[in-house]
Design a protein around this motif. Sequence first.
Motif, short mmCIF file in Angstrom:
data_model
loop_
_atom_site.label_atom_id
_atom_site.label_comp_id
_atom_site.label_asym_id
_atom_site.label_seq_id
_atom_site.Cartn_x
_atom_site.Cartn_y
_atom_site.Cartn_z
N CYS A 192 -21.64 -39.70 69.45
CA CYS A 192 -20.97 -40.84 68.48
C CYS A 192 -19.77 -40.15 67.74
N ALA A 193 -18.24 -41.40 68.18
CA ALA A 193 -17.58 -40.77 67.82
C ALA A 193 -16.98 -41.27 66.27
N ALA A 194 -16.32 -40.47 65.40
CA ALA A 194 -15.78 -40.85 64.48
C ALA A 194 -15.15 -40.81 63.75
N SER A 195 -13.93 -42.14 62.65
CA SER A 195 -12.51 -42.29 62.16
C SER A 195 -13.08 -42.32 61.88
N GLY A 196 -12.18 -42.53 60.47
CA GLY A 196 -11.27 -42.56 59.22
C GLY A 196 -11.53 -41.79 57.63
N ARG A 197 -11.75 -40.45 58.14
CA ARG A 197 -12.35 -39.38 57.15
C ARG A 197 -11.99 -37.78 58.18
N THR A 198 -11.22 -36.73 57.57
CA THR A 198 -11.89 -35.97 58.07
C THR A 198 -13.00 -35.20 58.91
N PHE A 199 -13.43 -35.24 60.16
CA PHE A 199 -15.38 -35.39 60.39
C PHE A 199 -15.82 -33.93 59.27
N SER A 200 -14.80 -33.16 59.65
CA SER A 200 -15.54 -31.44 58.42
C SER A 200 -15.85 -31.36 57.65
N THR A 201 -16.33 -33.08 56.62
CA THR A 201 -16.08 -33.13 55.26
C THR A 201 -17.78 -34.05 55.34
N GLY A 255 -37.86 -29.27 70.39
CA GLY A 255 -37.66 -28.77 71.25
C GLY A 255 -37.56 -29.92 72.46
N ARG A 256 -37.36 -31.61 72.13
CA ARG A 256 -36.70 -32.34 72.86
C ARG A 256 -35.59 -32.72 72.78
N PHE A 257 -35.40 -32.94 71.60
CA PHE A 257 -34.27 -33.01 71.17
C PHE A 257 -33.17 -32.59 70.19
N THR A 258 -32.04 -32.42 71.00
CA THR A 258 -30.70 -31.31 69.92
C THR A 258 -30.26 -31.90 69.08
N ILE A 259 -29.20 -32.01 68.15
CA ILE A 259 -28.50 -32.51 67.51
C ILE A 259 -26.97 -31.69 67.33
N SER A 260 -25.91 -32.23 68.09
CA SER A 260 -24.84 -31.42 67.83
C SER A 260 -23.58 -31.85 67.61
N ARG A 261 -22.58 -31.02 67.05
CA ARG A 261 -21.27 -31.34 66.62
C ARG A 261 -20.21 -30.62 66.67
N ASP A 262 -19.24 -31.47 67.24
CA ASP A 262 -17.83 -30.93 67.72
C ASP A 262 -17.10 -31.30 67.19
N ASN A 263 -16.12 -30.58 65.65
CA ASN A 263 -15.78 -31.03 64.70
C ASN A 263 -14.28 -31.49 65.70
N ALA A 264 -13.95 -30.59 66.15
CA ALA A 264 -12.35 -31.08 66.63
C ALA A 264 -12.14 -32.08 67.56
N LYS A 265 -13.54 -32.68 67.34
CA LYS A 265 -13.42 -34.18 69.29
C LYS A 265 -13.85 -34.99 67.27
N ASN A 266 -14.04 -34.74 66.82
CA ASN A 266 -14.81 -35.88 65.62
C ASN A 266 -16.10 -36.07 66.30
N THR A 267 -17.00 -35.52 67.07
CA THR A 267 -17.64 -35.86 67.79
C THR A 267 -19.17 -35.53 67.22
N VAL A 268 -20.50 -36.07 67.19
CA VAL A 268 -21.64 -35.88 66.92
C VAL A 268 -22.80 -35.82 68.48
N TYR A 269 -23.52 -35.41 68.85
CA TYR A 269 -23.79 -35.43 69.98
C TYR A 269 -25.23 -35.74 69.73
N LEU A 270 -26.57 -36.13 70.85
CA LEU A 270 -28.05 -36.20 70.38
C LEU A 270 -28.11 -35.66 71.94
N GLN A 271 -28.59 -34.74 72.38
CA GLN A 271 -29.36 -34.23 73.53
C GLN A 271 -30.75 -34.30 73.64
N MET A 272 -31.14 -35.33 74.30
CA MET A 272 -32.46 -35.64 74.49
C MET A 272 -33.14 -35.20 75.96
N ASN A 273 -33.92 -35.10 75.77
CA ASN A 273 -34.43 -34.46 77.17
C ASN A 273 -35.92 -34.79 77.53
N SER A 274 -36.78 -34.66 78.43
CA SER A 274 -38.10 -34.58 78.53
C SER A 274 -38.37 -36.58 78.40
#
Length: 128
Positions: free
Chosen positions: A22-31, A70-89
């Motif tokens: 999920c790519a975000a724009s329009g505001r400083t992502f780390s806020t 245990g199956r899903f993991t959320i993470s974020r990369d502030n430098a890329k203004n992006t949040v991720y959802l890794q979904m396994n199994s």
Amino acid sequence: QVQLVESGGGLVQAGGSLRLSCAASGRTFSTIGMGWFRQAPGKEREFVAAISWSWISSSSSTTHADSLKGRFTISRDNAKNTVYLQMNSLKPEDTAVYYCAARNMLGIATTQNLYDYWGQGTQVTVSS
């Protein structure tokens, strides 16, 4: 105003993995606090995961729906203004439209009404 664009959905066999972005724009992502929700056919939208950010520790905190731990993991990369959802199994019951959401506060939130902005959603279909 924050704009959110999800990607990474698709068709996958049971047991497989997908990573949503999920790519975000329009505001400083780390806020902004971020979250993922999903809505299966005929069901209400439900919480999947959320992530915050701490300027003090320069680290994030996360929470996940109990049924998905245990199956899903959320993470974020502030430098890329992006949040991720890794979904396994992945299971057929994970089939849903997945929505990215953002809120004007950094803390974690698990309820929809605490989010201010929503993406258009990305379809995830898990075949058996």
